[in-house]
Design a protein around this motif. Structure first.
Motif, PDB file in Angstrom:
ATOM      1  N   UNK A 127       0.804  -1.204   0.000  1.00  0.00           N
ATOM      2  CA  UNK A 127       0.000   0.000   0.000  1.00  0.00           C
ATOM      3  C   UNK A 127       0.841   1.260   0.000  1.00  0.00           C
ATOM      4  N   UNK A 128       0.174   2.373   0.151  1.00  0.00           N
ATOM      5  CA  UNK A 128       0.857   3.674   0.179  1.00  0.00           C
ATOM      6  C   UNK A 128       1.899   3.678   1.293  1.00  0.00           C
ATOM      7  N   UNK A 129       3.105   4.198   1.012  1.00  0.00           N
ATOM      8  CA  UNK A 129       4.162   4.158   2.040  1.00  0.00           C
ATOM      9  C   UNK A 129       3.803   4.845   3.345  1.00  0.00           C
ATOM     10  N   UNK A 130       2.906   5.826   3.327  1.00  0.00           N
ATOM     11  CA  UNK A 130       2.487   6.460   4.575  1.00  0.00           C
ATOM     12  C   UNK A 130       1.684   5.509   5.454  1.00  0.00           C
ATOM     13  N   UNK A 131       1.098   4.469   4.841  1.00  0.00           N
ATOM     14  CA  UNK A 131       0.253   3.531   5.580  1.00  0.00           C
ATOM     15  C   UNK A 131       1.016   2.295   6.036  1.00  0.00           C
TER      16      UNK A 131
END
Length: 271
Positions: A127-131
């Motif tokens: 998933x998105x690296x922030x997540x």
């Protein structure tokens, strides 16, 4: 059947690229410890549907050049490689993008920073690296990224006992191909260099959301990733978000369930 490929001078390295078919371009980005071959079931299906499929061996992998310096594997270099590749192929129209594993991280950054170059994105497993680092369970599952920081020691332990640790970690029929590839001089170190160049920077960085539509696919038997890091990506997608959980598939879902993955990609790109 071998795919049509060529070697291009891209961003200071010689990059091996599969380039098959004609029509609207689809770019496939693989991750660790793969090469373009991980897409061998998707390339024919996409070409048959009328797409031009571009599947590079990313730097340090496959037949693409493997720089020795760890800094050469920083995420910004990987992103620049993709943009330079599209420019070298004279692709100016928005591209349909698919990323798997580390290729998915590169993909998230591309569609966040350069959305004008892409039409839609399909992120497989990551998933998105922030997540990513939002749960203790995910941090525990990512133990190998810390292990890879042990330069020299990690390589030695991975090769020991006929690649015993690697075979246990990446328990998949594809392992014989990975071992053959990683046994070549310098290739195991190059594969680990992505983690050495980016791990701590990724954990502390914040990446932009994307205005594009994104398909996220996660497999229930993934050895390295929890479901929350994919479902949590919805908050970083400003366009349409679609999530698919694929049961009874491993981290390498495009190999385990090729027909289902092909159907999802074709439906997503045709919508």
């Amino acid at each position: 059947m071998p795919f049509h490929s060529r070697t291009l001078s891209i961003n200071g390295i010689q990059m091996h690229v599969v380039d098959e078919g004609a029509g609207a371009p689809v770019l496939l980005l693989h991750g660790f410890p793969d090469t373009h071959a991980v897409w061998r079931h998707q390339i024919p299906a996409l070409v048959a549907a009328g797409y031009r499929v571009i599947a590079p061996d990313v730097r340090g992998h496959g037949e693409t050049e493997a720089p020795r310096a760890v800094r050469e594997y920083r995420l910004d270099r990987q992103v620049a490689d993709v943009l330079a590749l599209l420019d070298a192929l004279q692709i100016t129209q928005p591209v349909r993008l698919v990323g798997h594993d580390l290729g998915a991280i590169t993909g998230w950054v591309l569609v966040g920073r350069y959305p004008e170059r892409f039409m839609k994105y399909a992120a497989l497993t990551v998933g998105h690296p922030n997540a990513y680092a939002t749960t203790l369970k995910q941090l525990a599952k990512g133990w190998y990224a810390l292990f890879f920081q042990l330069r020299g020691i990690a390589e030695l332990l991975m090769r020991a006992g006929n690649w015993f640790v690697f075979r246990r970690f990446a328990a998949h029929p594809e392992s014989k191909h990975w071992i053959a590839h990683l046994s070549r001089p310098g290739r195991l170190t190059a594969a680990m260099a992505w983690y050495r160049a980016n791990l701590f920077a990724l954990l502390g960085a914040k990446f932009p959301p994307t205005p594009l539509s994104v398909l996220g696919v996660w497999a229930s038997r993934d050895i390295a990733l929890v479901e929350a890091q994919m479902t949590g990506s919805a908050r970083y997608v400003l366009g349409q978000w679609r999530y698919v959980r694929m049961d009874k598939a491993s981290h390498w879902l495009q190999l385990d369930r090729p027909d289902e993955v092909n159907r999802l990609l074709l439906e997503w790109f045709a919508d």
